[in-house]
Design a protein around this motif. Structure first.
Motif, PDB file in Angstrom:
ATOM      1  N   ALA A  79       0.821  -1.031  -0.184  1.00 46.11           N
ATOM      2  CA  ALA A  79      -0.178  -0.001  -0.122  1.00 46.11           C
ATOM      3  C   ALA A  79       0.788   1.340   0.019  1.00 46.11           C
ATOM      4  CB  ALA A  79      -0.965  -0.139   1.326  1.00 46.11           C
ATOM      5  N   LYS A  80       1.919   1.141   0.698  1.00 44.72           N
ATOM      6  CA  LYS A  80       2.957   2.524   0.615  1.00 44.72           C
ATOM      7  C   LYS A  80       3.493   2.893  -0.723  1.00 44.72           C
ATOM      8  CE  LYS A  80       7.095   0.109   2.211  1.00 44.72           C
ATOM      9  NZ  LYS A  80       6.558  -1.041   2.102  1.00 44.72           N
ATOM     10  N   LEU A  81       3.358   2.019  -1.563  1.00 41.12           N
ATOM     11  CA  LEU A  81       3.858   2.147  -2.916  1.00 41.12           C
ATOM     12  C   LEU A  81       2.914   2.663  -3.965  1.00 41.12           C
ATOM     13  CD1 LEU A  81       5.990  -0.836  -3.258  1.00 41.12           C
ATOM     14  CD2 LEU A  81       6.789   1.127  -2.220  1.00 41.12           C
ATOM     15  N   ILE A  82       1.528   3.173  -3.382  1.00 38.84           N
ATOM     16  CA  ILE A  82       0.828   3.417  -4.397  1.00 38.84           C
ATOM     17  C   ILE A  82       0.817   4.955  -4.429  1.00 38.84           C
ATOM     18  CG2 ILE A  82      -1.802   3.907  -4.506  1.00 38.84           C
ATOM     19  CD1 ILE A  82      -2.358   1.506  -2.902  1.00 38.84           C
ATOM     20  N   TYR A  83       0.767   5.287  -5.617  1.00 42.94           N
ATOM     21  CA  TYR A  83       0.782   6.777  -6.077  1.00 42.94           C
ATOM     22  C   TYR A  83      -0.530   7.435  -6.143  1.00 42.94           C
ATOM     23  CZ  TYR A  83       5.023   6.955  -8.862  1.00 42.94           C
ATOM     24  OH  TYR A  83       6.532   6.716  -9.435  1.00 42.94           O
TER      25      TYR A  83
ATOM     26  N   GLU B  77      -4.558  28.512 -21.338  1.00 44.08           N
ATOM     27  CA  GLU B  77      -5.752  28.318 -20.457  1.00 44.08           C
ATOM     28  C   GLU B  77      -5.813  26.865 -19.988  1.00 44.08           C
ATOM     29  OE1 GLU B  77      -8.773  30.574 -19.342  1.00 44.08           O
ATOM     30  OE2 GLU B  77      -6.670  31.365 -19.220  1.00 44.08           O
ATOM     31  N   GLY B  78      -5.495  25.864 -20.871  1.00 43.94           N
ATOM     32  CA  GLY B  78      -5.568  24.700 -20.487  1.00 43.94           C
ATOM     33  C   GLY B  78      -4.828  24.063 -19.287  1.00 43.94           C
ATOM     34  N   ALA B  79      -3.878  24.973 -18.624  1.00 49.81           N
ATOM     35  CA  ALA B  79      -3.098  24.504 -17.593  1.00 49.81           C
ATOM     36  C   ALA B  79      -3.724  24.015 -16.206  1.00 49.81           C
ATOM     37  CB  ALA B  79      -2.078  25.661 -17.225  1.00 49.81           C
ATOM     38  N   LYS B  80      -4.808  24.955 -15.941  1.00 50.14           N
ATOM     39  CA  LYS B  80      -5.626  24.451 -14.849  1.00 50.14           C
ATOM     40  C   LYS B  80      -6.372  23.114 -15.018  1.00 50.14           C
ATOM     41  CE  LYS B  80     -10.077  26.680 -16.548  1.00 50.14           C
ATOM     42  NZ  LYS B  80      -9.618  27.073 -17.685  1.00 50.14           N
ATOM     43  N   LEU B  81      -6.205  22.462 -16.208  1.00 51.24           N
ATOM     44  CA  LEU B  81      -6.916  21.126 -16.248  1.00 51.24           C
ATOM     45  C   LEU B  81      -6.099  19.911 -15.961  1.00 51.24           C
ATOM     46  CD1 LEU B  81      -9.285  21.969 -19.218  1.00 51.24           C
ATOM     47  CD2 LEU B  81      -9.888  22.087 -16.905  1.00 51.24           C
ATOM     48  N   ILE B  82      -4.741  20.319 -15.800  1.00 46.32           N
ATOM     49  CA  ILE B  82      -3.906  19.282 -15.604  1.00 46.32           C
ATOM     50  C   ILE B  82      -3.688  18.472 -14.280  1.00 46.32           C
ATOM     51  CG2 ILE B  82      -1.329  18.783 -15.507  1.00 46.32           C
ATOM     52  CD1 ILE B  82      -0.778  21.071 -17.371  1.00 46.32           C
ATOM     53  N   TYR B  83      -3.918  17.122 -14.389  1.00 45.72           N
ATOM     54  CA  TYR B  83      -3.788  16.453 -12.975  1.00 45.72           C
ATOM     55  C   TYR B  83      -2.478  16.378 -12.467  1.00 45.72           C
ATOM     56  CZ  TYR B  83      -8.460  13.844 -13.670  1.00 45.72           C
ATOM     57  OH  TYR B  83      -9.851  13.619 -13.922  1.00 45.72           O
ATOM     58  N   GLU B  84      -2.287  16.756 -11.049  1.00 48.27           N
ATOM     59  CA  GLU B  84      -0.932  16.669 -10.520  1.00 48.27           C
ATOM     60  C   GLU B  84      -1.102  15.689  -9.523  1.00 48.27           C
ATOM     61  OE1 GLU B  84      -0.126  20.534  -9.122  1.00 48.27           O
ATOM     62  OE2 GLU B  84      -0.286  21.450 -10.920  1.00 48.27           O
ATOM     63  N   LEU B  85       0.333  14.850  -9.406  1.00 50.13           N
ATOM     64  CA  LEU B  85       0.290  14.142  -8.396  1.00 50.13           C
ATOM     65  C   LEU B  85       0.641  14.726  -6.843  1.00 50.13           C
ATOM     66  CD1 LEU B  85       0.523  12.169 -10.919  1.00 50.13           C
ATOM     67  CD2 LEU B  85       1.675  10.416  -9.379  1.00 50.13           C
ATOM     68  N   LYS B  86       0.021  13.901  -5.740  1.00 51.37           N
ATOM     69  CA  LYS B  86       0.483  14.362  -4.571  1.00 51.37           C
ATOM     70  C   LYS B  86       2.014  14.093  -4.262  1.00 51.37           C
ATOM     71  CE  LYS B  86      -0.632  12.444   0.068  1.00 51.37           C
ATOM     72  NZ  LYS B  86      -1.748  11.648   0.744  1.00 51.37           N
ATOM     73  N   ASP B  87       2.421  15.385  -3.416  1.00 53.02           N
ATOM     74  CA  ASP B  87       4.005  15.090  -3.222  1.00 53.02           C
ATOM     75  C   ASP B  87       4.168  14.133  -2.200  1.00 53.02           C
ATOM     76  OD1 ASP B  87       6.531  15.557  -2.448  1.00 53.02           O
ATOM     77  OD2 ASP B  87       6.267  17.674  -2.088  1.00 53.02           O
ATOM     78  N   GLN B  88       4.700  13.000  -2.503  1.00 51.44           N
ATOM     79  CA  GLN B  88       4.841  11.906  -1.486  1.00 51.44           C
ATOM     80  C   GLN B  88       6.410  11.866  -1.602  1.00 51.44           C
ATOM     81  OE1 GLN B  88       2.424   9.156  -4.348  1.00 51.44           O
ATOM     82  NE2 GLN B  88       1.631   8.377  -2.338  1.00 51.44           N
ATOM     83  N   GLY B  89       7.139  12.882  -1.443  1.00 47.57           N
ATOM     84  CA  GLY B  89       8.663  12.916  -1.472  1.00 47.57           C
ATOM     85  C   GLY B  89       9.183  12.623  -3.116  1.00 47.57           C
ATOM     86  N   GLY B  90      10.276  13.258  -3.253  1.00 49.69           N
ATOM     87  CA  GLY B  90      10.818  13.151  -4.624  1.00 49.69           C
ATOM     88  C   GLY B  90      10.302  14.468  -5.567  1.00 49.69           C
ATOM     89  N   GLU B  91      10.099  13.714  -6.789  1.00 51.15           N
ATOM     90  CA  GLU B  91       9.942  14.639  -7.871  1.00 51.15           C
ATOM     91  C   GLU B  91       8.703  15.031  -7.913  1.00 51.15           C
ATOM     92  OE1 GLU B  91      12.873  12.760 -10.996  1.00 51.15           O
ATOM     93  OE2 GLU B  91      11.199  11.898 -10.714  1.00 51.15           O
ATOM     94  N   LEU B  92       8.100  16.495  -8.316  1.00 53.86           N
ATOM     95  CA  LEU B  92       6.487  16.863  -8.599  1.00 53.86           C
ATOM     96  C   LEU B  92       6.297  16.515  -9.870  1.00 53.86           C
ATOM     97  CD1 LEU B  92       6.978  20.345  -7.067  1.00 53.86           C
ATOM     98  CD2 LEU B  92       6.070  18.195  -6.162  1.00 53.86           C
ATOM     99  N   LEU B  93       5.249  15.608  -9.827  1.00 53.70           N
ATOM    100  CA  LEU B  93       4.798  14.998 -11.042  1.00 53.70           C
ATOM    101  C   LEU B  93       3.347  15.506 -11.540  1.00 53.70           C
ATOM    102  CD1 LEU B  93       5.942  11.373 -10.355  1.00 53.70           C
ATOM    103  CD2 LEU B  93       7.320  13.213 -11.410  1.00 53.70           C
TER     104      LEU B  93
END
Lengths: 473, 473
Positions: A79-83, B77-93
């Protein structure tokens, strides 16, 4: 002061006239596929998919995104590896971790109680990538699963047959498919005095036996999992066993194990499985191996894993440590976790470890210096003189409309030599050359790149001639 | 009190003995593909991909995940529609928004200055989904792009040819491909007195002309974009024009527009493009349309968009409003945004709007009541009596090993009727029946499901017979 280094270096960069240069990389643990890699992967996936189709599976597709709660509580330690996705308002989302849980969600959601499906798609794990061994954070899974209540071991045997077919087809070298049953393992733990709450941690520890010697596994059991040294020793006597039908018979006679209900069930089914595998003619590659445990929580019965056997491989300069290339098992409880009334749909499935196989094939291709074609172009439309762009455009358009794969150089007046060189580089087998004389004569000069032979072909026969020469029908 | 309703209803549920039932859904704007849909999609994608291959493109693949900064500043304008990943450490995706920006990143990262590639993959936009019209948050894009410095308009013309081929192949009904050029539009804005900083907003407003009448577009220009009523009126005179070569000639003579350098360049290239399209024989479906503007920031030259023409479609009960089914254009500056020294790689490309086409075909399929086969199974291995499981397993294994697509029911003693019924349901054309007499005689009874004809086939000829009967060679 040290604290100034950041701004200072920015000042230096600014003074040098540059903004911060764009970072050009893919995220950690992911990669691009260049055309040669994409072509190799297509070849590999098509071999796997054609096996799945041979066994009558239908394709389904599910989203890469799932609700977070769909994935919660299904993977144990995984579970800890889930994005997870950032909360941008709306639902809380995550990237799928495998294709099995989404399949179970799909079955429960659509109240499907019977299905044979395959699914080839990318999954995501925030794992420590070991890219040289084909371990990535974004990777393909190729899954085949059979859902439904059927007579015992028939679908399970088919899953093993599929692994055997695919690994044989791909000519990866010798392999063995280890088989075990979670019920047998649980029985072993029970008769060795392990409390039921410790079954899953004990399972995880046993699973390491393919990488570390028994002594280490034993110490972990005692020191970390809190088992008594005696229990660990008794477990050790079982989990180091492997064999075939003979071993199954022996354990069915084992005074302790034969008294345990689930172990006995598991052993009975294992015997039946071996009978079916004998009919399939594949027991030569099957090993009943009590050390096989598999990491995932959701398995409930038969489990299996295929490993390539180390060999003197002339193709590889340094032998690659690969680990398992396919695995799977029975998970009869997973669909029920998605049903409000807990109605179960028994399932068994197999997942082909395509990334590891891909890295073997990739290394082999590099070593062989074979050049893989990345396009399928049959003919280059070329001209021998200047001012023939219009004629090339007319001819290539005719070819495209007739379904011929054709290219031309995007230049008004390309040199013939450059056009021929392009064919050599990209492996295009034929050149259709238009020249003033040919236009007058109503013919096209067709050049066979490999032999440099040239023949005049009447324009109305050109499509047919190209088809024959590239033996496409 | 009202505030208690939440906890109370939870108490009620708890009292009823249930935990919270699992939420069974896919994320908003996404969907599963059931086997029939997956099969239809496979058919559709394979038509598109075979066109891309016919034009000599190689496949590449890039990750679904990109560094956030790779996507920043590319979509306006499309930028606001981008899905961002949660910051779980490491790179911002982030999840990719299209396949074009990753392609440009790929070219710059690998210093590639020339490439013809296709890419079929899912992209992600946190848009307001309109799923009935085929608009989803997760959807496939099918892109074909040509990167490199070439003689003008030859690759651009090929992109339009591709759109024409695909829409013709798929038999979607009548269509028109609108073509324009950002340089012509910018020239129009300039000669109408729009300041350069307002070009992009003006573009976005003009782009709405396919949905709303000119009067509305005009008010938006004046009220929201701050243009003078006179400038808006002047723009209106141009952007309501559409035609062919004649219109290009007319504008090349236009006293104001012909004085504008970029407009003149654009018009000259448009004329050249029409010459090439004439050679391809497709100008009948092409409309030079000055109202076409396209939403994305990165276009720099030719732009185009294909729309299906509304028609009396017998297949559809209520005619579907679909909008554009393909689009693209030239983006000569995008790769340079990823290069530290700003080195440019000119590109032109096309994206097929596969989701919209898919929803048309899906509706058509539903209306026609044609049943699409979801598997390719050629033969069901069946038995006429009990106790023949082993014989079925032996036979099916032989068939699989010979490459025949075969299934059997996972029951020890299935009824013949149930086996035959399974074939009817799933479209399996043949049944190979083993019975005691057949085993003695060394034959298998082959039943043709459609005609109910039954023939005895010698076991050693069975594979060949099945191949012939299913005309697979």
């Amino acid at each position: 002061p040290v604290g100034d280094r950041g701004p200072l270096s920015r000042q230096v960069r600014a003074a040098a006239g540059g903004e911060r240069p764009p970072v050009l990389k893919t995220p950690k643990g992911t990669r691009d596929h260049a055309p040669a890699q994409a072509a190799l992967r297509e070849r590999l996936l098509s071999a796997v998919v054609s096996c799945f189709k041979r066994h009558g599976a239908a394709a389904i597709d599910t989203p890469v995104l799932e609700l977070r709660e769909t994935l919660v509580g299904k993977y144990g330690e995984g579970a800890k590896l889930i994005y997870e996705l950032k909360d941008q308002g709306g639902e809380l989302l995550a990237l799928r971790y495998d294709l099995t849980v989404p399949f179970a969600r799909y079955l429960a959601m659509n109240k499907i109680t019977k299905m044979k499906r395959y699914h080839v798609a990318k999954v995501y794990r925030r794992d420590n990538p070991a890219t040289t061994r084909g371990r990535y954070r974004e990777f393909y899974q190729c899954d085949f699963d059979i859902a439904g209540q059927f007579d015992p071991m028939i679908p399970d045997a088919e899953c093993l047959k599929i692994v055997h077919e695919i690994l044989s087809d791909l000519q990866l070298g010798d392999f063995v498919i280890k088989v075990n049953d979670r019920r047998i393992l649980n029985g072993v733990f029970a008769v060795c005095g392990v409390p039921e709450s410790q079954f899953i941690p004990a399972c995880c520890t046993v699973d390491k036996l393919d990488k570390v010697p028994w002594e280490e596994v034993r110490s972990e059991m005692v020191a970390e999992k809190g088992l008594s040294p005696e229990a660990a020793d008794r477990i050790g006597e079982y989990v180091q066993l492997h064999g075939g039908l003979d071993l199954i018979e022996q354990l069915l006679q084992d005074p302790k194990l034969s008294q345990n209900k689930v172990a006995k069930e598991g052993l009975g089914d294992m015997k039946l499985l071996f009978e079916y595998l004998t009919l399939f003619g594949i027991t030569g590659k099957i090993s009943f191996d009590l050390s096989l445990a598999r990491g995932l929580d959701y398995y409930t019965g038969v489990i299996f894993e295929a490993v390539l056997l180390q060999q003197d491989n002339k193709h590889l300069e340094e032998p690659l440590s690969i680990g398992s290339v396919a695995g799977g098992g029975r998970y009869d409880g997973l669909v029920g976790m998605f049903d409000a009334k807990g109605r179960k749909v028994p399932c068994v499935g197999v997942s082909i470890g395509i990334e590891r196989i891909f890295s073997i094939l990739e290394q082999r291709l590099e070593a062989s210096e074979e050049k893989i074609r990345t396009t399928e172009t049959q003919v280059l439309v070329a001209s021998a003189q200047k001012k023939l762009l219009e004629e090339r455009l007319k001819l290539i358009s005719e070819l495209w409309d007739a379904g011929i794969k054709a290219e031309m150089l995007y230049k008004k007046n390309p040199k013939l030599l450059n056009q021929l060189q392009y064919c050599e580089e990209t492996g295009i087998p034929l050149v259709a050359i238009v020249g003033e004389q040919e236009l007058k004569d109503g013919v096209v000069k067709l050049r066979i790149v490999a032999t440099r032979e040239e023949v005049n072909v009447r324009r109305e026969s050109l499509v047919e001639e190209i088809r024959i020469r590239t033996s496409q029908c």
